[in-house]
Design an enzyme around this catalytic site. Structure first.
Site, PDB file in Angstrom:
ATOM      1  N   CYS A  79       0.840  -1.206   0.000  1.00 23.19           N
ATOM      2  CA  CYS A  79       0.000   0.000   0.000  1.00 23.19           C
ATOM      3  C   CYS A  79       0.874   1.255   0.000  1.00 23.19           C
ATOM      4  O   CYS A  79       1.520   1.565   1.001  1.00 23.19           O
ATOM      5  CB  CYS A  79      -0.931  -0.032   1.217  1.00 23.19           C
ATOM      6  SG  CYS A  79      -1.814   1.510   1.523  1.00 23.19           S
ATOM      7  N   CYS A  82       0.020   3.943   2.588  1.00 18.70           N
ATOM      8  CA  CYS A  82       0.405   3.490   3.931  1.00 18.70           C
ATOM      9  C   CYS A  82       1.846   3.887   4.242  1.00 18.70           C
ATOM     10  O   CYS A  82       2.187   4.164   5.397  1.00 18.70           O
ATOM     11  CB  CYS A  82       0.270   1.971   4.057  1.00 18.70           C
ATOM     12  SG  CYS A  82      -1.417   1.351   3.889  1.00 18.70           S
TER      13      CYS A  82
END
Length: 324
Positions: A79, A82
């Protein structure tokens, strides 16, 4: 041990922990016990950021939340947003010096926890306070907005449950700071200008896409976040019959879509407090998916107005009181 079943609907009681008042009493008992032991409850700075899995969830999150608010960061290695949000949360956990604990959950390795919290996409940030779970935000939000959310969370934990945080051992070695992500390549002036031109031309779809193009590469871009929220709001109210929308909202106070549509019109018309107040009241009298829909739309309207506006700060506090 597997975590007990949970269902997310705004704030939910987790069966694994006691009621709020019992949690408050337990927290006070823990502080008194630590005082009798001469402050033996101090934690190291490294203990403010922990990796949590399904086996350790009950002790590391549920039980710990009776002492201090626990912020949960749902993330994954693949991600990209993230990689921007997680280091920021880790830095803030150390900076806040025991006012909250950050629990990091890898969704690839902990699918059950992801499902039980109803996580739709990552990064997603939740909190557990005195055994109650609260969705905070999704996506790599700007740091000032994250700080506001954390400050509200800490205030609720202290005022409602007596959670004043953990004592941090200042002599212990601090955790190695995560490397801040490099500033994304830019500039975005051309894309942002294209979005503004699309708005001026009435091409709301084009403006939305232009802002999304910026955010795809730079999720923390404040100008694009604000612009997207504004463009999407205008797109939603386009074609609405204001009289019909307001009549339905007045006649059907329990109809959440009607209240959401009226709040959108309120905001476009400059009635900011009315829009916020309408949705806060909707959150108060609903539950489940309806409550979450009203809460999410209210957060979206906060983006339109901007985090620095005092009306947003007041409405955030009202929302926190409604949820708890």
């Amino acid at each position: 041990m597997q975590p007990r079943n949970m269902s997310m609907s705004g704030v939910v009681d987790l069966a694994a922990v006691k009621a709020a008042q019992e949690a408050k009493a337990k927290a006070e008992q823990t502080r008194a016990e630590n005082a009798r032991r001469g402050g033996g409850g101090a934690v190291s700075p490294a203990g403010l950021v922990i990796d949590v899995d399904e086996a350790g969830f009950e002790n590391d999150v549920l039980q710990r939340s009776t002492e201090v608010p626990v912020v949960i960061d749902f993330w994954a290695e693949w991600c990209e947003p993230c990689k921007q949000l997680s280091p920021l949360l880790e830095r803030l956990a150390v900076e806040y010096n025991g006012r909250f604990v950050l629990a990091k959950i890898d969704v690839d390795a902990n699918q059950m926890l992801m499902q039980q919290f109803g996580v739709q996409g990552i990064p997603a940030v939740f909190a557990v306070v005195a055994g109650q779970a609260l969705p905070l935000f999704q996506g790599a939000s700007p740091e000032p907005e994250i700080r506001q959310v954390l400050d509200q969370l800490i205030a609720v934990g202290e005022q409602r449950f007596g959670l004043t945080g953990l004592t941090v051992d200042a002599d212990a070695e601090a955790p190695e700071a995560a490397e801040e992500p490099e500033e994304p390549a830019g500039p975005y002036d051309a894309l942002l200008e294209a979005a503004v031109q699309a708005l001026d031309a009435g091409d709301l779809g084009g403006a939305v896409q232009a802002y999304k193009n910026v955010l795809a590469d730079d999720p923390g871009n404040t100008e694009a976040t604000l612009g997207l929220a504004q463009a999407e709001l205008l797109q939603r109210v386009q074609g609405m019959d204001p009289q019909q929308v307001r009549t339905e909202a007045a006649e059907k106070p329990a109809d959440v879509p009607a209240q959401i549509a009226a709040a959108d019109l309120d905001l476009v018309g400059g009635h900011v407090e009315d829009a916020f107040g309408r949705l806060v009241e909707t959150v108060k009298r609903t539950a489940g998916e309806d409550r979450n829909a009203a809460r999410v739309r209210l957060l979206e309207l906060f983006e339109v107005v901007g985090a620095d506006d005092p009306r947003v700060a007041a409405a955030r506090s009202a929302l926190a009181r409604a949820l708890f």
